[in-house]
Design a protein around this motif. Structure first.
Motif, mmCIF file in Angstrom:
data_model
loop_
_atom_site.group_PDB
_atom_site.id
_atom_site.type_symbol
_atom_site.label_atom_id
_atom_site.label_comp_id
_atom_site.label_asym_id
_atom_site.label_seq_id
_atom_site.Cartn_x
_atom_site.Cartn_y
_atom_site.Cartn_z
ATOM 1 N N LYS A 1 -5.916 3.646 -9.264
ATOM 2 C CA LYS A 1 -5.853 3.769 -7.819
ATOM 3 C C LYS A 1 -6.984 2.972 -7.165
ATOM 4 O O LYS A 1 -6.790 2.217 -6.203
ATOM 5 C CB LYS A 1 -5.979 5.250 -7.447
ATOM 6 C CG LYS A 1 -5.429 5.583 -6.095
ATOM 7 C CD LYS A 1 -5.480 7.098 -5.906
ATOM 8 C CE LYS A 1 -5.445 7.415 -4.420
ATOM 9 N NZ LYS A 1 -5.768 8.819 -4.171
ATOM 10 N N LEU B 1 0.403 3.674 -3.021
ATOM 11 C CA LEU B 1 -0.647 4.673 -2.772
ATOM 12 C C LEU B 1 -0.260 5.797 -1.831
ATOM 13 O O LEU B 1 -1.015 6.756 -1.687
ATOM 14 C CB LEU B 1 -1.909 3.979 -2.229
ATOM 15 C CG LEU B 1 -2.540 2.920 -3.151
ATOM 16 C CD1 LEU B 1 -3.808 2.377 -2.525
ATOM 17 C CD2 LEU B 1 -2.831 3.496 -4.532
ATOM 18 N N TYR C 1 -7.994 -4.161 -0.276
ATOM 19 C CA TYR C 1 -9.062 -4.400 0.693
ATOM 20 C C TYR C 1 -9.424 -5.890 0.746
ATOM 21 O O TYR C 1 -9.491 -6.500 1.814
ATOM 22 C CB TYR C 1 -10.293 -3.558 0.341
ATOM 23 C CG TYR C 1 -11.457 -3.787 1.265
ATOM 24 C CD1 TYR C 1 -11.529 -3.118 2.484
ATOM 25 C CD2 TYR C 1 -12.477 -4.692 0.936
ATOM 26 C CE1 TYR C 1 -12.579 -3.343 3.352
ATOM 27 C CE2 TYR C 1 -13.523 -4.924 1.791
ATOM 28 C CZ TYR C 1 -13.581 -4.249 3.006
ATOM 29 O OH TYR C 1 -14.611 -4.478 3.867
ATOM 30 N N GLU D 1 -6.775 -0.167 -4.601
ATOM 31 C CA GLU D 1 -7.418 -0.084 -3.277
ATOM 32 C C GLU D 1 -8.345 -1.273 -3.050
ATOM 33 O O GLU D 1 -8.352 -1.883 -1.980
ATOM 34 C CB GLU D 1 -8.208 1.218 -3.144
ATOM 35 C CG GLU D 1 -7.335 2.357 -2.656
ATOM 36 C CD GLU D 1 -8.035 3.707 -2.739
ATOM 37 O OE1 GLU D 1 -9.148 3.790 -3.331
ATOM 38 O OE2 GLU D 1 -7.463 4.680 -2.223
ATOM 39 N N GLU D 2 -9.088 -1.598 -4.081
ATOM 40 C CA GLU D 2 -10.049 -2.701 -3.943
ATOM 41 C C GLU D 2 -9.318 -4.023 -3.717
ATOM 42 O O GLU D 2 -9.670 -4.805 -2.833
ATOM 43 C CB GLU D 2 -10.907 -2.790 -5.207
ATOM 44 C CG GLU D 2 -12.147 -3.621 -5.004
ATOM 45 C CD GLU D 2 -12.909 -3.787 -6.317
ATOM 46 O OE1 GLU D 2 -13.100 -2.781 -7.023
ATOM 47 O OE2 GLU D 2 -13.289 -4.925 -6.625
ATOM 48 N N ARG E 1 0.838 -1.206 0.000
ATOM 49 C CA ARG E 1 0.000 0.000 0.000
ATOM 50 C C ARG E 1 0.875 1.259 0.000
ATOM 51 O O ARG E 1 0.676 2.183 -0.791
ATOM 52 C CB ARG E 1 -0.922 0.016 1.228
ATOM 53 C CG ARG E 1 -1.978 1.122 1.178
ATOM 54 C CD ARG E 1 -2.678 1.327 2.502
ATOM 55 N NE ARG E 1 -1.762 1.837 3.533
ATOM 56 C CZ ARG E 1 -1.360 3.095 3.615
ATOM 57 N NH1 ARG E 1 -1.785 3.991 2.744
ATOM 58 N NH2 ARG E 1 -0.512 3.476 4.573
#
Ligand code: PHE
Length: 338
Positions: free
Chosen positions: A65, A33, A73, A69-70, A29
């Protein structure tokens, strides 16, 4: 540009798929990000593009992005579940294994005697008093009517820590302490505790033993009250068929003084006697030093040897058993007296 976006996406998703734990995932991450991450840097290249390409490129980067992120997660959910499962597996309890055995303790026989005597006297309106084991010579001897030259001090040879302090030789100093505390008011106390005497000659004697002191001060206290208290205690401890015998004796703090024997049945059926305590009417000098007017107040006092009582009550053959903490001895007193 398009290709570099696609490349970065693949790189990120690959890394996420391969992450083995939550730390690694967090590393990924940050790598992509965070403020200085690869995606942000990509966004920074926006201003190098011609104006008309900027909006679509920006939208693409945002999509990239979002998909990272998905993926992060989803992977996080999986890794957290795995971590929890690992903990549960590690902490699994096999309820079919045999349990630990917890041994039930027993109250020490000396404490059983003390509790038993306390119960009786508290029921008769006495208070339980205590005093220090490292005692002032003043309370241990002087206020008990034994001045420095008194020959009876030799009977209670002691351990001194300095000129004025010693391990108390009896529980009687608690008499003096309580009298001063009560400031001339009537009192009834019972006082259990450890006492110490030097006794080099006899290996079966302990330098430490246990006493219970009793003291009553009031108006109109007679010797009959003392006899009644003693007989009540002896019968409470040993049974209602017992009788007591009082023999004249001497203590500096009581006058008259007695030694008290308890009856028992000998093997041949005849009556035997065993000495269990010393007692007497409180000496007028002791009353006076304690702040009581001996013309108005009288009192009685007694001092019981707890080991003596326990030896008789539980038929113990050697006093040293009490102090050795041998579990085979102590566990025999489970549930006795209760
Ligand atoms: N203090 C005495 C002893 O230790 C016992 C005792 C107490 C005698 C009270 C009379 C009154 O030997």
């Amino acid at each position: 540009m398009k290709e570099s976006l696609e490349l970065m996406k693949n790189k990120a998703l690959m890394a996420i798929t391969q992450a083995e734990n939550l730390e690694q995932l967090e590393g990924i991450r940050v790598q992509f990000l965070s403020k200085k991450g690869e995606v942000s840097l990509l966004m920074g290249t926006l201003r190098d593009l011609p104006m008309e390409e900027r909006p679509s490129f920006g939208a693409e980067v945002n999509l990239l992005k979002a998909s990272i992120e998905e993926a992060l997660y989803d992977k996080k959910q999986i890794l957290e579940e795995q971590a929890l499962a690992a903990i549960l597996e590690k902490e699994k309890i096999d309820v079919t294994l045999p349990g630990y055995q917890f041994y039930q303790g027993a109250i020490h026989p000396l404490n059983q005697v003390i509790e038993d005597v306390e119960d009786l006297f508290v029921g008769l309106g006495y208070e339980v008093a205590e005093g220090p084991e490292l005692e002032n010579d003043h309370y241990n001897f002087e206020m008990m009517n034994l001045d420095k030259e008194h020959p009876a001090r030799a009977m209670q040879d002691s351990f001194y820590t300095d000129e004025n302090h010693l391990l108390r030789t009896h529980t009687s100093p608690v008499q003096a302490r309580t009298m001063l505390e009560k400031k001339g008011k009537p009192l009834r106390i019972i006082c259990p505790g450890k006492v110490y005497r030097r006794d080099d000659d006899d290996p079966t004697h302990s330098h430490q033993f246990t006493q219970i002191e009793g003291l009553v001060i009031d108006e109109h206290i007679t010797f009959a009250n003392l006899k009644d208290a003693l007989l009540t205690m002896v019968r409470h401890l040993f049974g209602h068929d017992r009788i007591i015998r009082l023999r004249p004796s001497y203590f500096p703090f009581t006058e008259p003084s007695v030694e008290v024997d308890v009856s028992y049945q000998k093997k041949d059926g005849t009556l035997g006697w065993i000495e269990v305590l010393g007692a007497g009417r409180v000496h007028p000098r002791v009353l006076e030093m304690g702040g009581y007017d001996p013309k108005k107040f009288q009192g009685f006092a007694f001092g019981v040897g707890v080991e003596r009582i326990a030896i008789l009550k539980y038929k113990i053959d050697d006093i040293r058993h009490f102090y050795l903490n041998d579990i085979r001895f102590l566990s025999q007193f489970k549930g006795v007296n209760r």
